[in-house]
Motif scaffolding. Structure first.
Motif, PDB file in Angstrom:
ATOM      1  N   GLY A  49      -0.381 -12.857  -7.446  1.00 35.14           N
ATOM      2  CA  GLY A  49       0.314 -11.794  -8.154  1.00 35.14           C
ATOM      3  C   GLY A  49       1.298 -11.087  -7.237  1.00 35.14           C
ATOM      4  O   GLY A  49       1.706 -11.633  -6.215  1.00 35.14           O
ATOM      5  N   ASP A  50       1.659  -9.858  -7.595  1.00 37.36           N
ATOM      6  CA  ASP A  50       2.641  -9.110  -6.810  1.00 37.36           C
ATOM      7  C   ASP A  50       2.013  -8.560  -5.524  1.00 37.36           C
ATOM      8  O   ASP A  50       0.841  -8.817  -5.231  1.00 37.36           O
ATOM      9  N   LYS A  51       2.780  -7.788  -4.778  1.00 41.12           N
ATOM     10  CA  LYS A  51       2.313  -7.273  -3.490  1.00 41.12           C
ATOM     11  C   LYS A  51       1.075  -6.395  -3.655  1.00 41.12           C
ATOM     12  O   LYS A  51       0.138  -6.473  -2.849  1.00 41.12           O
ATOM     13  N   ASP A  52       1.049  -5.565  -4.700  1.00 48.16           N
ATOM     14  CA  ASP A  52      -0.129  -4.725  -4.935  1.00 48.16           C
ATOM     15  C   ASP A  52      -1.373  -5.581  -5.173  1.00 48.16           C
ATOM     16  O   ASP A  52      -2.440  -5.309  -4.617  1.00 48.16           O
ATOM     17  N   ALA A  53      -1.232  -6.601  -5.991  1.00 53.12           N
ATOM     18  CA  ALA A  53      -2.374  -7.477  -6.277  1.00 53.12           C
ATOM     19  C   ALA A  53      -2.808  -8.234  -5.027  1.00 53.12           C
ATOM     20  O   ALA A  53      -4.009  -8.419  -4.788  1.00 53.12           O
ATOM     21  N   LEU A  54      -1.848  -8.662  -4.223  1.00 54.81           N
ATOM     22  CA  LEU A  54      -2.177  -9.349  -2.975  1.00 54.81           C
ATOM     23  C   LEU A  54      -2.930  -8.409  -2.040  1.00 54.81           C
ATOM     24  O   LEU A  54      -3.925  -8.799  -1.420  1.00 54.81           O
ATOM     25  N   TYR A  55      -2.489  -7.162  -1.952  1.00 53.49           N
ATOM     26  CA  TYR A  55      -3.191  -6.186  -1.116  1.00 53.49           C
ATOM     27  C   TYR A  55      -4.631  -6.009  -1.602  1.00 53.49           C
ATOM     28  O   TYR A  55      -5.571  -6.000  -0.794  1.00 53.49           O
ATOM     29  N   GLU A  56      -4.811  -5.853  -2.904  1.00 48.35           N
ATOM     30  CA  GLU A  56      -6.173  -5.669  -3.432  1.00 48.35           C
ATOM     31  C   GLU A  56      -7.053  -6.874  -3.125  1.00 48.35           C
ATOM     32  O   GLU A  56      -8.223  -6.717  -2.756  1.00 48.35           O
ATOM     33  N   ALA A 121      -5.032   3.124  -3.365  1.00 48.30           N
ATOM     34  CA  ALA A 121      -5.927   4.080  -2.715  1.00 48.30           C
ATOM     35  C   ALA A 121      -7.265   4.114  -3.443  1.00 48.30           C
ATOM     36  O   ALA A 121      -8.325   4.198  -2.815  1.00 48.30           O
ATOM     37  N   LYS A 122      -7.228   4.008  -4.752  1.00 55.91           N
ATOM     38  CA  LYS A 122      -8.460   3.973  -5.547  1.00 55.91           C
ATOM     39  C   LYS A 122      -9.276   2.721  -5.222  1.00 55.91           C
ATOM     40  O   LYS A 122     -10.498   2.786  -5.075  1.00 55.91           O
ATOM     41  N   ALA A 123      -8.609   1.585  -5.079  1.00 57.00           N
ATOM     42  CA  ALA A 123      -9.307   0.335  -4.718  1.00 57.00           C
ATOM     43  C   ALA A 123      -9.991   0.485  -3.363  1.00 57.00           C
ATOM     44  O   ALA A 123     -11.122   0.030  -3.168  1.00 57.00           O
ATOM     45  N   ALA A 124      -9.318   1.140  -2.420  1.00 57.72           N
ATOM     46  CA  ALA A 124      -9.915   1.379  -1.107  1.00 57.72           C
ATOM     47  C   ALA A 124     -11.115   2.312  -1.221  1.00 57.72           C
ATOM     48  O   ALA A 124     -12.140   2.106  -0.571  1.00 57.72           O
ATOM     49  N   GLU A 125     -11.017   3.330  -2.077  1.00 55.69           N
ATOM     50  CA  GLU A 125     -12.123   4.258  -2.267  1.00 55.69           C
ATOM     51  C   GLU A 125     -13.317   3.563  -2.934  1.00 55.69           C
ATOM     52  O   GLU A 125     -14.463   3.846  -2.594  1.00 55.69           O
TER      53      GLU A 125
END
Length: 191
Positions: A49-56, A121-125
């Motif tokens: 997916g996009d950069k956000d999805a890759l980060y998650e 940030a929510k995913a990290a939390e």
């Protein structure tokens, strides 16, 4: 039906994880990740997916590897104090491993993403809460009541986040190990 993937997704996630961990979310460039992984951008997007999805997904991979390593070190501890000592010892071992980027991926990027990328940030939390809940359950297994176990687990996570921030900011391996030992003693004295 599409062609099967012709690359190792775990290896690609490990590369992305290291870029986000080393550089932060904003500075990590998909072009650099693609180059190192030997992937085209369309292949990267199709897989993750996009950069956000890759980060998650990279954050999930980080949790799988490092949370598993830390929690695995706690299995079989004879007492709550031994479990606490094992936790901080393993956190310090990861933070002082010079083959790894400095600090903690979650800690390094969660404050960066707090305002600009609240979903990340929510995913990290969520990841932080999962570790805290696991520590709480372990502490309860050693006889702490629910409230005390929750408070101690929160304290342990806060201390380990501070260790990670210190390591990222330039604390020496010796300083990190000493601080981890003192953190373990502080928590153990409160048990």
């Amino acid at each position: 039906m599409g062609r099967p993937r012709a690359f190792d997704t775990e290896a690609a996630l490990d590369i992305a994880m290291r870029h986000f961990w080393n550089e932060g979310y904003a500075a990590a460039r998909l072009d650099d990740i693609c180059d190192e992984a030997g992937l085209s951008k369309p292949s990267l997007y199709a897989a993750f997916g996009d950069k956000d999805a890759l980060y998650e997904k990279a954050l999930e991979r980080y949790a799988e590897v490092f949370k598993g390593r830390v929690i695995g070190a706690l299995e079989g501890a004879a007492s709550a104090a031994e479990m606490v000592e094992g936790y901080f010892s393993e956190v310090a071992a990861i933070l002082t491993d010079r083959k790894l980027p400095l600090g903690c991926l979650r800690v390094n990027t969660s404050s960066e993403c707090a305002e600009s990328r609240p979903a990340l940030a929510k995913a990290a939390e969520v990841q932080r809460s999962g570790t805290r809940d696991h520590l709480r359950a372990l502490l309860q297994n050693y006889g702490l009541d629910s409230r005390s176990a929750q408070e101690m687990a929160q304290f342990m996570i806060t201390l380990s986040d501070g260790l990670a921030a210190g390591a990222r900011a330039g604390a020496t391996p010796g300083q990190t190990r000493t601080t981890a030992r003192l953190a373990a003693q502080s928590v153990s004295n409160l048990l």
